[in-house]
Write a protein that holds these residues in place. Structure first.
Motif, short mmCIF file in Angstrom:
data_model
loop_
_atom_site.label_atom_id
_atom_site.label_comp_id
_atom_site.label_asym_id
_atom_site.label_seq_id
_atom_site.Cartn_x
_atom_site.Cartn_y
_atom_site.Cartn_z
N MET A 71 0.84 -1.20 0.00
CA MET A 71 0.00 0.00 0.00
C MET A 71 0.87 1.25 0.00
O MET A 71 2.06 1.20 0.32
N VAL A 72 0.27 2.36 -0.36
CA VAL A 72 0.88 3.67 -0.21
C VAL A 72 -0.03 4.50 0.69
O VAL A 72 -1.24 4.59 0.44
N PHE A 73 0.55 5.06 1.73
CA PHE A 73 -0.20 5.93 2.63
C PHE A 73 0.22 7.38 2.40
O PHE A 73 1.40 7.67 2.19
N ALA A 74 -0.74 8.29 2.44
CA ALA A 74 -0.46 9.72 2.39
C ALA A 74 -0.95 10.33 3.69
O ALA A 74 -2.07 10.06 4.13
N ILE A 75 -0.09 11.14 4.31
CA ILE A 75 -0.40 11.74 5.61
C ILE A 75 -0.26 13.25 5.51
O ILE A 75 0.76 13.75 5.01
N ASP A 76 -1.27 13.96 5.97
CA ASP A 76 -1.20 15.41 6.07
C ASP A 76 -0.36 15.74 7.30
O ASP A 76 -0.81 15.55 8.43
N THR A 77 0.87 16.20 7.09
CA THR A 77 1.77 16.44 8.22
C THR A 77 1.40 17.70 9.00
O THR A 77 1.98 17.96 10.06
N GLY A 78 0.44 18.48 8.49
CA GLY A 78 -0.01 19.64 9.24
C GLY A 78 -0.91 19.25 10.40
O GLY A 78 -0.93 19.91 11.44
N VAL A 79 -1.65 18.15 10.23
CA VAL A 79 -2.58 17.70 11.28
C VAL A 79 -2.31 16.26 11.70
O VAL A 79 -3.02 15.72 12.54
N ASP A 80 -1.28 15.64 11.09
CA ASP A 80 -0.88 14.27 11.43
C ASP A 80 -2.02 13.27 11.25
O ASP A 80 -2.28 12.42 12.11
N GLU A 81 -2.68 13.34 10.10
CA GLU A 81 -3.80 12.45 9.82
C GLU A 81 -3.66 11.83 8.43
O GLU A 81 -3.15 12.46 7.50
N PHE A 82 -4.12 10.57 8.30
CA PHE A 82 -4.13 9.91 6.99
C PHE A 82 -5.13 10.60 6.07
O PHE A 82 -6.24 10.95 6.48
N ILE A 83 -4.73 10.77 4.81
CA ILE A 83 -5.65 11.32 3.82
C ILE A 83 -5.82 10.36 2.63
O ILE A 83 -6.78 10.47 1.87
N HIS A 84 -4.89 9.42 2.45
CA HIS A 84 -5.02 8.41 1.40
C HIS A 84 -4.46 7.09 1.91
O HIS A 84 -3.46 7.06 2.64
N ALA A 85 -5.08 6.00 1.50
CA ALA A 85 -4.56 4.65 1.72
C ALA A 85 -4.81 3.89 0.42
O ALA A 85 -5.94 3.50 0.11
N ILE A 86 -3.76 3.71 -0.38
CA ILE A 86 -3.90 3.18 -1.74
C ILE A 86 -3.43 1.73 -1.79
O ILE A 86 -2.27 1.43 -1.49
N ASP A 87 -4.32 0.84 -2.16
CA ASP A 87 -4.01 -0.58 -2.30
C ASP A 87 -3.35 -0.81 -3.66
O ASP A 87 -3.92 -0.47 -4.70
N LEU A 88 -2.15 -1.39 -3.65
CA LEU A 88 -1.39 -1.60 -4.89
C LEU A 88 -1.53 -3.01 -5.44
O LEU A 88 -0.80 -3.39 -6.36
#
Length: 446
Positions: A168-185
């Motif tokens: 998977m690829v995870f994207a995290i908004d480092t401004g609020v420390d929260e996941f914004i994407h979880a991409i299944d490869l």
């Protein structure tokens, strides 16, 4: 931890524009050190613990073994916050993605590494949305302050490998420390896949593309985040076949300058020294060819994407690509040395255009170069080879992150480029394919 302030503006219906402003950290009256004096030394023996006795309990249970924690990749935010990937090569890695807070007033020897974005994200039960990080092998910070983490979904890469879930690829908004994407490869990978690194790019139309090196499929996976579509660009293998390391480097090439001020398209107008093309340079460790993928064409082609790798010539030496300056320069380590060199991709691919950057150390190997605090180039070096040889103490691998010390062009005693004209662009008889050196899955560390 958060040094960013985010103002959210609502524009029209359903369109949210986040404006991120950087707020400098407080120094408590102490003068901040010059950037070139900052140094961070990380090790698995200095993690952040949240409860009394937590470290002892984790050690006794086998959940934590300091000597098996290997910081191997990093990304740095503009304000100096450092994010590190710590692959699960052996048992005892508590969490696989960590963060080190920036201290503007002093260099920090072995600061504590905290789990990121939170401890729950690395536990079996996961976060509230069910997302759990299994094994992060690479990270990338984009221009919007989002951290992208490549998770291969399997653990114990140097032992009896166990598959936990699809990569998977995870994207995290480092401004609020929260996941914004979880991409299944899983749709883009196979059982033979060996995912090694990730680069994030934005097209002129504002679409976000992920470039993922998959040496096991001899390809670069190109994934469009907005459309949830992907395709593969085949990269011809080297002498080691698919048991190799596939390096990537994204640059903006000034093609007008590259062609000596000539218009390669014969358009007459519209081509000047402000024209740039995004190119994804790719090469294998064992290959003697340098190629690039013309990713600028993603601005023009339709959803039936099809790109091909373009060869630009033979490498004059073995080149371990370390990173870029997020513009036109690629940094690399030549041959068997630990020195760092560079090549401006707006100049022809020739040894005469390679520039010496920094002397290496005999005890540490450069792992990567990345842009970071205040736009400086930072590099990571480590004694991880001792770990591979099982010659490491109980405190584990020592990893240093510090600004790149670029030497003056007037330096008279600069070393010569270690040219190699062998058949494999490597040390002829001494060259050993990865499969004969270490398990294939561990290629990410090179």
């Amino acid at each position: 931890m958060n040094l960013w302030r985010t103002d959210v503006l609502v524009v029209g219906v359903g369109l949210i524009l986040a404006v991120v402003r950087w707020a400098p950290p407080a120094t408590n009256g102490r003068p901040a050190l010059a950037v070139d004096q900052l140094t961070y030394i990380l090790s698995g023996s200095h993690l952040k613990w949240f409860e009394p006795g937590e470290r002892t309990q984790a050690t006794d249970s086998g959940e934590y073994a300091a000597r098996n924690v290997v910081p191997s990749r990093f990304a740095m935010r503009y304000d100096g916050l450092i994010f590190v990937a710590m692959p699960k090569l052996k048992p005892g890695v508590m969490f696989t993605l960590g963060v080190v807070e920036y201290e503007p007033c002093l260099s920090t020897i072995e600061p504590p590494i905290a789990p990121y974005p939170c401890a729950a994200a690395h536990r079996k039960q996961g976060t509230g949305n069910g997302w759990t990080m299994v094994n992060v092998v690479d990270v990338y910070m984009d221009e919007a302050g989002r951290l992208w983490a490549l998770d291969v979904g399997k653990i114990n890469l140097l032992g009896k490998t166990s598959v936990v879930r699809p990569p998977m690829v995870f994207a995290i908004d480092t401004g609020v420390d929260e996941f914004i994407h979880a991409i299944d490869l899983s749709r883009a990978t196979t059982e033979a896949s060996c995912l090694q690194s990730i680069i994030v790019d934005s097209s002129t139309s504002g679409e976000t593309f992920l470039y993922i090196a998959d040496a096991g499929q001899a390809a670069v996976i190109v994934y469009n985040v907005h459309c949830d579509r992907s395709f593969k660009v085949h990269v011809p293998v080297g002498p080691c076949g698919r048991q190799d390391i596939l390096y990537m480097a994204l640059t903006s090439v000034n093609e007008y300058i590259l062609n000596g001020g000539h218009d390669p398209y014969g358009l007459g107008t519209g081509r000047d020294d402000n024209d740039f093309q995004r190119r994804l340079y790719v090469t294998y460790l064992s290959s003697c060819q340098m190629l690039y993928v013309p990713v600028y064409e993603l601005d023009e082609i339709d959803v039936t994407y099809s790109l091909s790798a373009v060869g630009i010539g033979r490498k004059p030496c073995k080149m371990i690509l370390l990173g870029t300056d997020r513009s036109s320069v690629i940094y690399f380590r030549p041959g068997e040395t630990n020195d760092i060199w560079s090549w401006d991709t707006s100049t022809p691919f020739h040894e005469d255009n390679f520039k010496f950057v920094q002397y290496g150390r005999t005890t540490r190997v450069p792992l990567m170069v990345n842009i970071g605090f205040r736009g400086y180039q930072w590099y990571m070096e480590s004694n991880f080879i001792d770990f591979l040889l099982d010659d490491i103490g109980c405190l584990g691998v020592s990893t240093k992150i510090q600004p790149l010390q670029i030497v003056s062009d007037e330096l008279e005693c600069r070393p010569a480029l270690p040219l190699d004209n062998g058949p494999n662009c490597s040390t002829d008889d001494a060259f050993v394919c990865l499969k004969n050196l270490i398990p294939f899955e561990h290629a990410i560390l090179y």
